[in-house]
Write an enzyme that holds these catalytic residues in place. Structure first.
Site, short mmCIF file in Angstrom:
data_model
loop_
_atom_site.label_atom_id
_atom_site.label_comp_id
_atom_site.label_asym_id
_atom_site.label_seq_id
_atom_site.Cartn_x
_atom_site.Cartn_y
_atom_site.Cartn_z
N GLY A 1 0.82 -1.20 0.00
CA GLY A 1 0.00 0.00 0.00
C GLY A 1 0.85 1.25 0.00
O GLY A 1 2.07 1.22 0.23
N GLY B 1 1.16 5.41 1.29
CA GLY B 1 0.74 6.48 2.17
C GLY B 1 1.28 7.79 1.62
O GLY B 1 2.07 7.81 0.67
N GLY B 2 0.85 8.88 2.22
CA GLY B 2 1.32 10.15 1.72
C GLY B 2 2.82 10.32 1.90
O GLY B 2 3.47 11.01 1.11
N MET B 3 3.40 9.70 2.92
CA MET B 3 4.82 9.88 3.19
C MET B 3 5.62 8.59 3.13
O MET B 3 6.83 8.63 3.31
CB MET B 3 5.00 10.52 4.57
CG MET B 3 4.59 11.97 4.64
SD MET B 3 5.09 12.74 6.18
CE MET B 3 4.74 14.44 5.80
N ALA B 4 4.97 7.47 2.91
CA ALA B 4 5.72 6.21 2.90
C ALA B 4 5.01 5.20 2.03
O ALA B 4 3.83 5.32 1.73
CB ALA B 4 5.88 5.67 4.32
N VAL C 1 4.53 0.93 1.75
CA VAL C 1 4.68 -0.29 2.54
C VAL C 1 4.78 -1.48 1.59
O VAL C 1 3.99 -1.61 0.65
CB VAL C 1 3.49 -0.47 3.50
CG1 VAL C 1 3.68 -1.73 4.33
CG2 VAL C 1 3.35 0.75 4.40
N LYS D 1 8.36 -0.54 5.66
CA LYS D 1 7.87 0.79 5.31
C LYS D 1 9.07 1.65 4.94
O LYS D 1 10.00 1.82 5.73
CB LYS D 1 7.10 1.40 6.48
CG LYS D 1 6.66 2.83 6.23
CD LYS D 1 5.67 3.31 7.25
CE LYS D 1 4.31 2.71 6.99
NZ LYS D 1 3.26 3.37 7.80
N ASP E 1 -2.50 9.56 15.90
CA ASP E 1 -3.19 9.39 14.62
C ASP E 1 -4.04 8.11 14.65
O ASP E 1 -3.94 7.26 13.77
CB ASP E 1 -2.19 9.33 13.47
CG ASP E 1 -2.88 9.55 12.12
OD1 ASP E 1 -4.04 10.02 12.11
OD2 ASP E 1 -2.28 9.23 11.08
#
Length: 716
Positions: free
Chosen positions: A17, A19-22, A24, A39, A133
């Site tokens: 998947g 993410g905005g910053m990473a 995975v 990640k 978060d």
């Protein structure tokens, strides 16, 4: 990126998947031979030195967490310009995926997940680490329903659904789950994570977010100032206990929320066991209600009478007057005065009661009381009544009672009654119907339908036919009932009866191609009868079944008749007369008529008859036989060996057969022309019994010597 190994240890295999910053990945620890999640920070954030420092600091803190409800962090490192974290690979889905797929989750499931989330947060908080978060996308659920929190304080997704704050001292988080203090950039405490947990619980039980808007800023402002939309919780039929927990978690002020995640877990466990805990408890007993100080409940008393003199004074005056009358009158007058005194007392009592009732009925106008009018919840379901009273600010408790008119789980009555002004937090007692009184159901298994209905009607129950099935029991006997005998059911309830259809009807087997004896044995073994018809057939052997009715697989009555068509063999045909014909002609005629000619035929020595002609046949001409029957022929012969010299071998063999002899050995002879019969053995015209063998000698042409060629005369 595929098949690459980080730090010679972690092999990247597939993408899980973004993410905005990473990003995975799924990978393998080649040293420990275990599957892991890797990640890797995106390039633009890996170049930010301050962010990398915070990334390392927070990753180290997360690596110290070891709890069943927290994703384990195994390692962190750097490979070239890439920074990565190695974590436990969880086999399951995120809570966000589950909510997208299912909408809202059942309340017991939401409570169970909430307990596990709170347990994980409680452990992290004890270690001095805030999550910051908490959202469904960061909550993983294994195939065994074990909840695991991920992403403790590492890079947060930057998208239209997140607030990105890069100034020192400010945090980043998903806008739909931000606490008011987090949205305002204030210092955070454990209660900030608890607010986010409340938003997650809200979404689990309603399928929607507590606050939404067109922009992240709009949503953040709603977290800070907008009231919680409790209508969606009410429409989702959330229990009062869970409603109170979610409402408290989403309080704007941190001090108004639960003090710790452990307290949340405890409250959720109590809500799971007693859905009304904290707002009253419905049940046979109220021993589980929280201990509290309440004023004693007293029945309403009518206001004091407005008479200036005590009640007794009025009666005393009447007594004095009655005494004077007694002194001045006869005994009969004294009796009448006693009756008058009783009537006066009764009238005064009736007037006082009427005045008291009127004052009580108008007490709200005469004696105003501060408070909120109680809604009328009689006839509502218990859950709806609880929600209405809790949302109105009251405390609810309840008892159960059987009631013939009010359906089970609906409110029969309430105390105080509807319309009563009651202060916020006041106690309202509901009497909840348990339905009609329960009565033991008679066991009617084995009864006829009529007897079963009579027995159940006498016990106060109705009946309906709930199905039927085949069995050894007689037809229309009760073979099952629901509820079963001995179980309790409301009076006038319905008992479903399953009736026997009797033994299962036999299924007709496949009989075609069996012999008649085999078919009869099979059919009669099923209790069925056989009816036989015969029909000629050139293809089906005699006594074999050609067809059946009904067809195979048909269910029939136990005494049904199976009709069989059995082959009687080929049809009968008249044998043609072949007398006087040659053997070849007779054979051809019989075959065309459908008969088989016996081979070899019989021979009879009759010099007077033409050799090779048929003189007799068996069966006789005109007799009827089945097609393919054998016909034996008798052929006349001379009884002497025919002269076949000069014939070809084939011609000679045919002539010998026509005369009743078997062509025997064939031998070469140097005499005669090549390929021509030279002689026979026995010789031609020799007397020989028909059926004997005759040897044939065929010439090879070797004895014919060519004439020598002429020679030239010698010259002198």
């Amino acid at each position: 990126m595929d098949a690459r190994i980080l730090n010679d240890r972690y092999r990247i295999e597939s993408r899980l998947g973004d993410g905005g910053m990473a990003i995975v990945y799924c990978g393998t620890d080649v040293v420990l031979r275990r599957r892991v999640a890797i990640k890797i920070l995106r390039e633009q954030y890996a170049s930010d030195e301050d962010f990398v420092k915070r990334f390392y600091y927070e990753a180290e803190a997360a690596a110290k967490l070891s709890h069943p409800n927290i994703v384990t962090t195994f390692d962190m490192g750097r490979d070239g310009d890439e920074y990565f974290i190695v974590m436990e690979l969880v086999d399951g889905a995120t809570l966000a995926e589950m909510i997208r797929a299912d909408g809202r989750l059942p309340e017991p499931v939401a409570i169970d997940y909430g307990i596990q989330i709170a347990s994980g947060l409680a452990y992290a908080h004890r270690q001095g680490l805030l999550h910051r978060d908490v959202k469904p996308a960061n909550i993983l659920v294994t195939s065994d329903d074990v909840v695991k929190l991920s992403d403790f304080g590492i890079a947060r997704a930057v998208s239209s659904q997140a607030l990105s704050v890069t100034q020192p001292g400010m945090v980043m988080g998903s806008v739909y789950y931000l606490s008011p203090e987090q949205a305002q950039g204030h210092d955070l405490a454990e209660t900030s994570d608890l607010y986010s947990l409340g938003a997650v619980l809200y979404q689990m039980v309603t399928g929607s977010l507590p606050f939404s808007g067109d922009t992240p800023v709009t949503v953040a402002l709603k977290h800070v100032s907008a009231a919680l939309p409790t209508l969606e919780l009410a429409n989702a039929n959330v229990s009062p206990a869970l409603l109170a927990i979610v409402t408290r978690l989403l309080e704007k002020q941190p001090a108004d929320r639960f003090a710790s995640a452990n307290d949340v877990a405890v409250a959720l466990r109590e809500a799971r066991e007693s859905p009304t805990l904290g707002t009253g408890h419905r049940g046979r007993t109220l021993g589980d209600a929280p201990t509290m100080r309440i004023e004693a409940v007293r029945a309403p008393q009518p206001p004091p009478r407005r008479s200036a003199s005590p009640d007794r004074a009025a009666f005393a005056e009447a007594d004095d007057a009655a005494g004077e009358a007694v002194a001045a009158t006869s005994a009969s007058t004294a009796d009448r005065s006693g009756l008058v005194r009783a009537l006066v007392f009764a009238m005064l009592l009736l007037v006082a009661t009427g005045i008291g009732y009127a004052l009580y009925q108008n007490r709200a106008a005469l004696f105003p009381v501060a408070g909120t009018a109680l809604p009328d919840v009689a006839g509502s379901s218990f859950a709806q009544a609880q929600q209405a009273l809790v949302l109105a600010g009251f405390t609810v408790t309840g008892t159960e009672a059987y009631d013939e008119r009010v359906p089970a789980d609906h409110v029969v009555s309430q105390t105080p009654p509807a319309g009563t002004l009651l202060a916020k937090g006041g106690l309202v007692t509901l009497v909840v119907s348990k339905g009609r009184a329960l009565v033991g159901v008679p066991d009617v298994n084995g009864f006829t339908l009529e007897d079963a209905r009579k027995s159940l009607a006498a016990a106060g129950f109705r009946t309906r036919i709930g199905g039927s099935r085949y069995g050894p029991e007689p037809k229309d006997r009760v073979v099952a009932q629901n509820p079963p005998g001995g179980r309790k059911l409301e009076t006038n309830g319905t008992v479903a009866l399953v009736l026997s259809k009797g033994p299962k009807p036999p299924t007709v087997p496949s009989i075609v191609s069996l012999t008649l004896d085999q078919a009869r044995t099979l059919v009669e073994s099923l209790g069925l009868k056989v009816e036989i018809a015969r029909e000629a057939s050139d293809n089906v052997p005699e006594n074999n079944v050609m067809s059946q009715d009904p067809r195979p697989g048909t269910q029939v009555a136990s005494d049904a008749v199976i009709s069989l068509v059995v082959s009687s063999g080929p049809a009968m045909e008249a044998i043609p007369d072949v007398s006087g014909k040659s053997l070849d002609e007779a054979t051809s005629a019989l075959r065309q008529a459908g008969f088989v000619v016996a081979d070899p035929p019989s021979y009879s020595v009759q010099p007077a008859n033409a050799t090779g002609n048929v003189i007799a046949q068996e069966p006789a001409p005109g007799e009827k036989r089945k097609r393919n029957a054998r016909v034996a022929l008798t052929v006349a012969v001379a009884g002497t060996v025919p002269d076949v010299a000069g014939m070809s071998l084939a011609q000679a063999q045919g002539v010998l057969r026509d005369n009743g002899y078997r062509p025997g050995n064939v031998a070469d002879s140097p005499d005669g022309a090549a390929g021509k019969v030279v002689r026979t053995e026995p010789e031609a015209n020799s007397t020989l019994r028909p059926g004997e063998s005759v040897s044939i000698y065929v010439g090879t042409g070797a004895s014919v010597v060519p004439s020598p060629a002429p020679t030239a005369a010698a010259t002198p």
